[in-house]
Enzyme design. Structure first.
Site, PDB file in Angstrom:
ATOM      1  N   CYS A  65      28.615 -40.289  -6.074  1.00 50.27           N
ATOM      2  CA  CYS A  65      29.234 -38.962  -6.232  1.00 50.27           C
ATOM      3  C   CYS A  65      30.156 -38.871  -7.456  1.00 50.27           C
ATOM      4  O   CYS A  65      30.430 -37.775  -7.936  1.00 50.27           O
ATOM      5  CB  CYS A  65      30.010 -38.574  -4.978  1.00 50.27           C
ATOM      6  SG  CYS A  65      28.902 -38.265  -3.614  1.00 50.27           S
TER       7      CYS A  65
ATOM      8  N   HIS B 250      29.364 -40.109 -10.449  1.00 52.05           N
ATOM      9  CA  HIS B 250      28.423 -39.671 -11.488  1.00 52.05           C
ATOM     10  C   HIS B 250      28.031 -38.207 -11.267  1.00 52.05           C
ATOM     11  O   HIS B 250      27.929 -37.436 -12.218  1.00 52.05           O
ATOM     12  CB  HIS B 250      27.149 -40.522 -11.452  1.00 52.05           C
ATOM     13  CG  HIS B 250      27.364 -41.989 -11.715  1.00 52.05           C
ATOM     14  ND1 HIS B 250      27.233 -42.938 -10.728  1.00 52.05           N
ATOM     15  CD2 HIS B 250      27.687 -42.659 -12.842  1.00 52.05           C
ATOM     16  CE1 HIS B 250      27.458 -44.136 -11.238  1.00 52.05           C
ATOM     17  NE2 HIS B 250      27.745 -43.998 -12.529  1.00 52.05           N
TER      18      HIS B 250
ATOM     19  N   GLY C  15      34.144 -40.516 -17.075  1.00 50.15           N
ATOM     20  CA  GLY C  15      35.058 -40.486 -15.938  1.00 50.15           C
ATOM     21  C   GLY C  15      36.409 -41.101 -16.275  1.00 50.15           C
ATOM     22  O   GLY C  15      36.493 -42.106 -16.997  1.00 50.15           O
TER      23      GLY C  15
ATOM     24  N   SER D 239      32.393 -46.462  -7.031  1.00 51.76           N
ATOM     25  CA  SER D 239      31.907 -47.312  -8.114  1.00 51.76           C
ATOM     26  C   SER D 239      30.555 -47.880  -7.683  1.00 51.76           C
ATOM     27  O   SER D 239      30.333 -48.122  -6.492  1.00 51.76           O
ATOM     28  CB  SER D 239      32.899 -48.464  -8.331  1.00 51.76           C
ATOM     29  OG  SER D 239      32.262 -49.527  -9.010  1.00 51.76           O
TER      30      SER D 239
HETATM   31  P1  AMP Z   1      28.908 -46.322 -15.055  1.00 50.80           P
HETATM   32  O1  AMP Z   1      27.547 -45.959 -14.547  1.00 50.80           O
HETATM   33  O2  AMP Z   1      29.698 -47.151 -14.120  1.00 50.80           O
HETATM   34  O3  AMP Z   1      28.904 -46.806 -16.469  1.00 50.80           O
HETATM   35  O4  AMP Z   1      29.678 -44.924 -15.097  1.00 50.80           O
HETATM   36  C1  AMP Z   1      29.177 -43.829 -15.821  1.00 50.80           C
HETATM   37  C2  AMP Z   1      30.244 -42.782 -15.940  1.00 50.80           C
HETATM   38  O5  AMP Z   1      30.626 -42.366 -14.641  1.00 50.80           O
HETATM   39  C3  AMP Z   1      31.508 -43.305 -16.630  1.00 50.80           C
HETATM   40  O6  AMP Z   1      31.993 -42.314 -17.505  1.00 50.80           O
HETATM   41  C4  AMP Z   1      32.442 -43.545 -15.471  1.00 50.80           C
HETATM   42  O7  AMP Z   1      33.791 -43.424 -15.826  1.00 50.80           O
HETATM   43  C5  AMP Z   1      32.035 -42.437 -14.534  1.00 50.80           C
HETATM   44  N1  AMP Z   1      32.445 -42.768 -13.163  1.00 50.80           N
HETATM   45  C6  AMP Z   1      32.178 -43.896 -12.460  1.00 50.80           C
HETATM   46  N2  AMP Z   1      32.781 -43.872 -11.260  1.00 50.80           N
HETATM   47  C7  AMP Z   1      33.453 -42.713 -11.189  1.00 50.80           C
HETATM   48  C8  AMP Z   1      34.293 -42.092 -10.210  1.00 50.80           C
HETATM   49  N3  AMP Z   1      34.553 -42.667  -9.043  1.00 50.80           N
HETATM   50  N4  AMP Z   1      34.820 -40.887 -10.501  1.00 50.80           N
HETATM   51  C9  AMP Z   1      34.574 -40.281 -11.691  1.00 50.80           C
HETATM   52  N5  AMP Z   1      33.796 -40.800 -12.631  1.00 50.80           N
HETATM   53  C10 AMP Z   1      33.243 -42.001 -12.411  1.00 50.80           C
END
Ligand code: AMP
Length: 522
Positions: free
Chosen positions: A34, A36, A153, A191
């Site tokens: 959620c 993403h 994020g 996460s």
């Molecule tokens: P990642 O797939 O972990 O590289 O994350 C992709 C994007 O989603 C990044 O910009 C993260 O900061 C964002 N993101 C990951 N977890 C969250 C969260 N719990 N709330 C908001 N954005 C998130």
């Protein structure tokens, strides 16, 4: 939905779009959750063609990290993106992205190196080369897609600050949009790595957000010494021994430089291990805390939405209804007759009323009256039956509005009611008038009543009652329902609670960005 693996094909598709429509990019490593989804929804709301990239970037994993076991679930991710209405997915291979080797062995081609001052603290200290890997891939993605806006994020606050700096330093023509952290009910930040945690570990991990909230509370009560704030976080984390702290730091949110005191804003960030899973989280402490005022007629969904916005933006939900309930409870305890306005007036002049944010959005704000926790006691049918009569008394209203303004002066609140934007917080940063047509509100009320087991509900009659209540609310002498001239109206017909919440959050961030543009302090 279109799926591209080749850069040239993606580019030629986007070339036809570029001049007609705004392109939004959401870079991810997949295993979508959620968090993403909130980025994707923001991109869909603000741009015309949304590109979601899914690429597990080897450059940002250090040799000892979980590159091999990082969750990969492409089919599930594609289904989710399709449901959300994403137009383009970009899933390049490692070869297509031109990655050979890793940043440690230096066998990659050109890399983008962010300022050492921004990478030497926080995660950078423990993940050598990580932000070079991130900056390199993000620069490549921005070059390939050339979006008007790219969404990241706040969960990865160091990454976001570095990307903002990178875009400024390299004069890239893209607007970086930061999105608030999405959390589980327990407060645990979502996460992809949470998949590694067992149910028990997830409960334990919730202490990370609780620890940040402890510090945020102390900060609101004027504690601004960094050492003291960090100690509070460490103390709370220590209550769950399996959590092993990697760092707790408090830095300037833009430059990431350590602070001694938080004068205006501070980024309080934590990294900790639970077993072999590394978890990060953060909160921004901000002296200039905003006020959001939400007004509107009964049944427009104000309280649910307000609660959710409060949780997502880390604001205190100023539950004005609970305040009136608390006073009603006190009057009943003191056995003062409801009609005795003079005595009630005297009683409430002495009153000490405190609101403490709940640990989760599902729980009501904690209410203390004269030091006693009455959060549960004020929800009884007896209190409910008396609260309107008490709330209608001028002395009670006057005192409670004074208290509400006092809470507002401390900042960081969101409140809902009928006259919050017009009377209580006329200077609120953001004012929303949340409404829905009478027919829609009658339909929702019918549904609620049916859910409660009432079978024969006359929807026509309900609609007439709602109409009558609107007229009464708008014409009453004390605190009439009125849209402030500078309020933004949201008509919630056909919108889900999530969509309304997201709209308000988007408006809030946009307002903040405009404020920054004008050079104001927020
Ligand atoms: P990642 O797939 O972990 O590289 O994350 C992709 C994007 O989603 C990044 O910009 C993260 O900061 C964002 N993101 C990951 N977890 C969250 C969260 N719990 N709330 C908001 N954005 C998130």
């Amino acid at each position: 939905m279109l799926l591209f693996e080749q850069i040239t094909e993606l580019r030629s598709y986007l070339a036809s779009k570029r001049f007609k429509s705004q392109i939004g990019l959401v870079p991810t490593m997949g295993a979508l959750h959620c968090g993403h989804v909130s980025l994707i929804q923001a991109a869909i709301a603000q741009t015309d063609t949304v590109v979601v990239s899914i690429f597990v970037n080897p450059l940002q994993f250090t040799p000892t990290e979980d590159l091999q076991k990082y969750p990969r679930q492409l089919q599930q991710d594609l289904r989710l993106c399709e449901q959300l209405g994403v137009e383009v997915i970009f899933t390049p291979t490692v070869e297509e992205m031109g990655i050979i080797g890793d940043t440690e062995s230096q066998s990659v081609t050109t890399t983008v190196v962010p300022p050492v001052t921004m990478t030497s603290g926080l995660c950078g200290r423990f993940r050598p080369g990580h932000f070079i890997g991130v900056a390199t891939i993000v620069t490549k993605l921005l070059q390939i897609v050339q979006p008007h806006r790219a969404y990241f994020g706040q969960k990865d606050a160091q990454q976001l600050a570095i990307i903002r700096r990178l875009v400024a330093d390299l004069n890239l023509a893209v607007e970086i949009v930061g999105c608030p952290i999405v959390r589980e009910k327990s407060g645990l930040a979502l996460s992809s790595r949470n998949q590694y945690l067992s149910a028990t570990e997830k409960q334990q991990a919730a202490v990370i957000y609780r620890s940040l909230q402890q510090a945020a509370r102390a900060f609101k009560q004027r504690e601004n010494r960094v050492e003291a704030l960090i100690d509070l976080v460490k103390q709370e984390l220590a209550t769950v021994p399996p959590i092993k702290i990697q760092y707790v730091e408090l830095v300037d949110p833009q430059t990431l430089q350590p602070l001694d005191r938080v004068k205006e804003k501070g980024l309080l960030a934590v990294a900790a291990y639970l077993g072999s899973t590394r978890l990060i989280d953060n909160i921004v402490l901000n002296q200039h805390q905003p006020i959001i005022a939400i007004d509107g007629p009964a049944g427009a969904g104000k309280s649910t939405v307000t609660r959710r916005v409060a949780e997502q933006l880390g604001l205190l939900y100023l539950d004005t209804g609970a305040m009136y309930r608390a006073v009603t409870w006190l009057v009943m305890q003191a056995k003062i007759p409801i009609e005795d306005q003079a005595k009630i007036g005297d009683l409430i002049k002495e009153v000490q009323l405190d609101l403490i944010p709940a640990d989760s959005p599902e729980l009501p704000t904690k209410v203390l009256i004269n030091g006693q926790d009455v959060t549960q006691a004020i929800r009884t049918p007896e209190v409910t039956s008396q609260v309107s009569a008490i709330a209608a008394q001028a002395a009670v209203r006057q005192e409670l509005v004074r208290l509400q303004k006092y809470f507002g002066a401390r900042g960081g609140v969101i409140a809902e009611g009928r006259d919050i934007g017009t009377n209580v917080f006329p200077d609120a940063e953001l004012k929303i008038f949340l409404t829905a047509t009478v027919a829609e509100r009658a339909r929702r009320r019918t549904q609620d009543l049916k859910n409660l087991g009432h079978q024969s509900v006359d929807i026509e009659q309900l609609a007439q009652e709602i109409q009558k209540r609107d007229e009464q609310d708008s014409n009453r002498v004390i605190a009439p329902l009125k849209k402030a001239d500078d309020a933004i109206e949201i008509i919630t017909d056909g919108l889900t609670i999530e969509q309304v919440t997201q709209q308000i959050i988007d408006l809030y961030w946009r307002r903040k960005a405009e404020g920054r543009g004008k050079g104001t302090q927020n």
